[in-house]
Design an enzyme around this catalytic site. Structure first.
Site, PDB file in Angstrom:
ATOM      1  N   ARG A 129     -17.231 -14.356 -24.532  1.00  0.00           N
ATOM      2  CA  ARG A 129     -16.181 -13.688 -23.745  1.00  0.00           C
ATOM      3  C   ARG A 129     -16.172 -14.182 -22.296  1.00  0.00           C
ATOM      4  O   ARG A 129     -15.120 -14.478 -21.734  1.00  0.00           O
ATOM      5  CB  ARG A 129     -16.384 -12.173 -23.783  1.00  0.00           C
ATOM      6  CG  ARG A 129     -15.921 -11.506 -25.050  1.00  0.00           C
ATOM      7  CD  ARG A 129     -16.041 -10.001 -24.961  1.00  0.00           C
ATOM      8  NE  ARG A 129     -17.428  -9.580 -24.901  1.00  0.00           N
ATOM      9  CZ  ARG A 129     -18.099  -9.063 -25.922  1.00  0.00           C
ATOM     10  NH1 ARG A 129     -17.503  -8.888 -27.071  1.00  0.00           N
ATOM     11  NH2 ARG A 129     -19.353  -8.688 -25.788  1.00  0.00           N
ATOM     12  N   ILE A 130     -17.364 -14.256 -21.679  1.00  0.00           N
ATOM     13  CA  ILE A 130     -17.429 -14.656 -20.268  1.00  0.00           C
ATOM     14  C   ILE A 130     -17.087 -16.133 -20.126  1.00  0.00           C
ATOM     15  O   ILE A 130     -16.327 -16.517 -19.222  1.00  0.00           O
ATOM     16  CB  ILE A 130     -18.804 -14.333 -19.677  1.00  0.00           C
ATOM     17  CG1 ILE A 130     -19.026 -12.814 -19.649  1.00  0.00           C
ATOM     18  CG2 ILE A 130     -18.945 -14.915 -18.274  1.00  0.00           C
ATOM     19  CD1 ILE A 130     -20.419 -12.379 -19.233  1.00  0.00           C
ATOM     20  N   THR A 186     -24.735 -17.816 -13.802  1.00  0.00           N
ATOM     21  CA  THR A 186     -24.534 -16.377 -13.615  1.00  0.00           C
ATOM     22  C   THR A 186     -24.937 -15.623 -14.878  1.00  0.00           C
ATOM     23  O   THR A 186     -24.543 -14.476 -15.063  1.00  0.00           O
ATOM     24  CB  THR A 186     -23.055 -16.064 -13.292  1.00  0.00           C
ATOM     25  OG1 THR A 186     -22.232 -16.589 -14.334  1.00  0.00           O
ATOM     26  CG2 THR A 186     -22.637 -16.659 -11.952  1.00  0.00           C
ATOM     27  N   ARG A 237     -28.502 -15.815 -17.219  1.00  0.00           N
ATOM     28  CA  ARG A 237     -29.887 -15.375 -17.109  1.00  0.00           C
ATOM     29  C   ARG A 237     -30.711 -16.534 -16.564  1.00  0.00           C
ATOM     30  O   ARG A 237     -30.535 -17.686 -16.963  1.00  0.00           O
ATOM     31  CB  ARG A 237     -30.447 -14.943 -18.471  1.00  0.00           C
ATOM     32  CG  ARG A 237     -29.974 -13.574 -18.938  1.00  0.00           C
ATOM     33  CD  ARG A 237     -30.566 -12.450 -18.091  1.00  0.00           C
ATOM     34  NE  ARG A 237     -30.247 -11.123 -18.603  1.00  0.00           N
ATOM     35  CZ  ARG A 237     -29.226 -10.391 -18.215  1.00  0.00           C
ATOM     36  NH1 ARG A 237     -28.375 -10.881 -17.314  1.00  0.00           N
ATOM     37  NH2 ARG A 237     -29.033  -9.187 -18.714  1.00  0.00           N
ATOM     38  N   GLU A 244     -37.004 -12.582 -12.007  1.00  0.00           N
ATOM     39  CA  GLU A 244     -36.447 -11.517 -11.159  1.00  0.00           C
ATOM     40  C   GLU A 244     -37.336 -10.280 -11.162  1.00  0.00           C
ATOM     41  O   GLU A 244     -37.889  -9.925 -12.198  1.00  0.00           O
ATOM     42  CB  GLU A 244     -35.053 -11.128 -11.686  1.00  0.00           C
ATOM     43  CG  GLU A 244     -33.971 -12.096 -11.282  1.00  0.00           C
ATOM     44  CD  GLU A 244     -32.587 -11.566 -11.667  1.00  0.00           C
ATOM     45  OE1 GLU A 244     -32.339 -10.355 -11.528  1.00  0.00           O
ATOM     46  OE2 GLU A 244     -31.770 -12.368 -12.114  1.00  0.00           O
ATOM     47  N   HIS A 255     -28.126 -11.416  -7.855  1.00  0.00           N
ATOM     48  CA  HIS A 255     -27.642 -10.877  -9.130  1.00  0.00           C
ATOM     49  C   HIS A 255     -26.429  -9.962  -8.913  1.00  0.00           C
ATOM     50  O   HIS A 255     -26.446  -8.780  -9.270  1.00  0.00           O
ATOM     51  CB  HIS A 255     -28.767 -10.100  -9.846  1.00  0.00           C
ATOM     52  CG  HIS A 255     -28.564 -10.047 -11.341  1.00  0.00           C
ATOM     53  ND1 HIS A 255     -29.605 -10.107 -12.227  1.00  0.00           N
ATOM     54  CD2 HIS A 255     -27.435  -9.939 -12.099  1.00  0.00           C
ATOM     55  CE1 HIS A 255     -29.138 -10.023 -13.472  1.00  0.00           C
ATOM     56  NE2 HIS A 255     -27.823  -9.937 -13.414  1.00  0.00           N
TER      57      HIS A 255
END
Length: 331
Positions: A160-161, A241, A243, A272, A293
């Site tokens: 989707r992204i 953008t 992981r 992170e 993030h």
């Protein structure tokens, strides 16, 4: 009156979401917004019916082994579930849900912003005036970046992204290429004028900009390895953008430092909230743009996520299958 389920929320959520949770459930909120310690998470799974964790919470087999008899649902506040051992949860009869779909446009906006920012040196330029640099005015040769229009964009992960990024990139005159586990439907390819590469290696070697938009799974850990990063052209840019674990950060840092890549922009990091000191040093040298993030950080997006969490909890507690159930076979 039926007892309301105890729902433990691990981080601060938008007020409207927390208020609705208090109306529907016995919600234990985190007003301080400090990440919960392992001991606090263990107490939560022993006492709660439902846990609402985020990407900052590690829900592994050892933690799940401490869960109480009433603990039956992990309603993740987020799309990715790499912070959760989904198989261990399933083995213990614990359902896992997530919040797919609602972050697509926000994350794609941020991705497109970074695709523009790095080649055009926007972040670097934005620091010139406020940081009291002596600026003598416009010059034909000062701070030259690279043109976006007409360049090839390689999207790693055409879900989707990835598709939302492709739609935006086409409007900026980029040529769309992609690598995915499975080729997308012909009508999607036609609509996006996208070229499919079965071989990630072959695609990487030909791209001007690479955007990472795939989830983190065991199969995608260091997908952009040191070997694969070396396939990129020296003039290429990398944007992530998705992981941090998808890219070998140390290898990326070495290449940026050596001038073997034109630049990179990272919104996510391998460890992170710790950020690789090498990347921080390179950011100070304007060789990489680092964001904390922010990909899905819009108020609208966070509220949409919260509403999905609430629907999943309510549906589950009413004895039905929640709409966003996650199974190991889906990962």
């Amino acid at each position: 009156m039926k007892k309301r389920p105890l729902v433990v929320v691990t981080r601060r959520l938008p007020d409207v979401v927390e208020t609705r949770m208090r109306e529907l459930f016995d919600a234990r909120l985190n007003h301080d917004d400090k990440p919960m310690t392992p001991d606090e998470l263990a107490t939560a799974v022993r006492e709660a019916d439902v846990l609402v964790p985020t990407v900052t919470d590690r829900i592994d087999a050892a933690l799940l082994a401490q869960s109480g008899p009433n603990f039956k649902l992990i309603a993740n506040f987020g799309n990715g579930v790499d912070n959760i051992d989904v198989q261990s949860a399933l083995d213990r009869g614990i359902t896992v849900t997530n919040t797919p779909g609602v972050l697509t446009e926000d994350t794609a906006d941020m991705t497109m912003g970074l695709i523009l920012t790095v080649p055009r040196r926007i972040a670097e330029g934005a620091r010139v005036v406020p940081d009291d640099h002596e600026w003598s005015g416009w010059s034909p040769t000062w701070m030259l970046g690279r043109r976006i229009w007409g360049k090839r964009l390689g999207i790693v992960g055409m879900g989707r992204i990835g598709q939302a990024v492709a739609r935006r990139a086409r409007a900026f005159g980029l040529s769309i290429h992609y690598h995915n586990r499975r080729r997308v439907a012909p009508h999607v390819e036609e609509q996006l004028e996208a070229t499919y590469w079965e071989s990630l290696d072959q695609m990487l070697a030909r791209m001007d900009i690479v955007s990472v938009n795939c989830p983190h799974t065991p199969a995608t850990y260091h997908l952009l390895s040191a070997r694969r990063l070396k396939l990129l052209k020296k003039e290429a840019y990398v944007v992530n953008t998705a992981r941090g674990e998808v890219i070998d950060e140390n290898a990326l840092a070495r290449m940026l430092e050596a001038g073997d890549l034109a630049g990179a922009a990272l919104d996510v990091f391998e460890n992170e909230p710790a950020v690789n000191p090498k990347l921080v040093k390179l950011a100070r040298q304007n060789k990489v743009v680092l964001l904390p993030h922010l990909g899905s950080a819009t108020l609208e997006g966070r509220i949409d996520m919260g509403e999905k969490v609430i629907v999943n909890i309510k549906t589950f507690m009413d004895g039905h299958r929640p709409p966003d159930r996650v199974l190991p076979s889906m990962l």
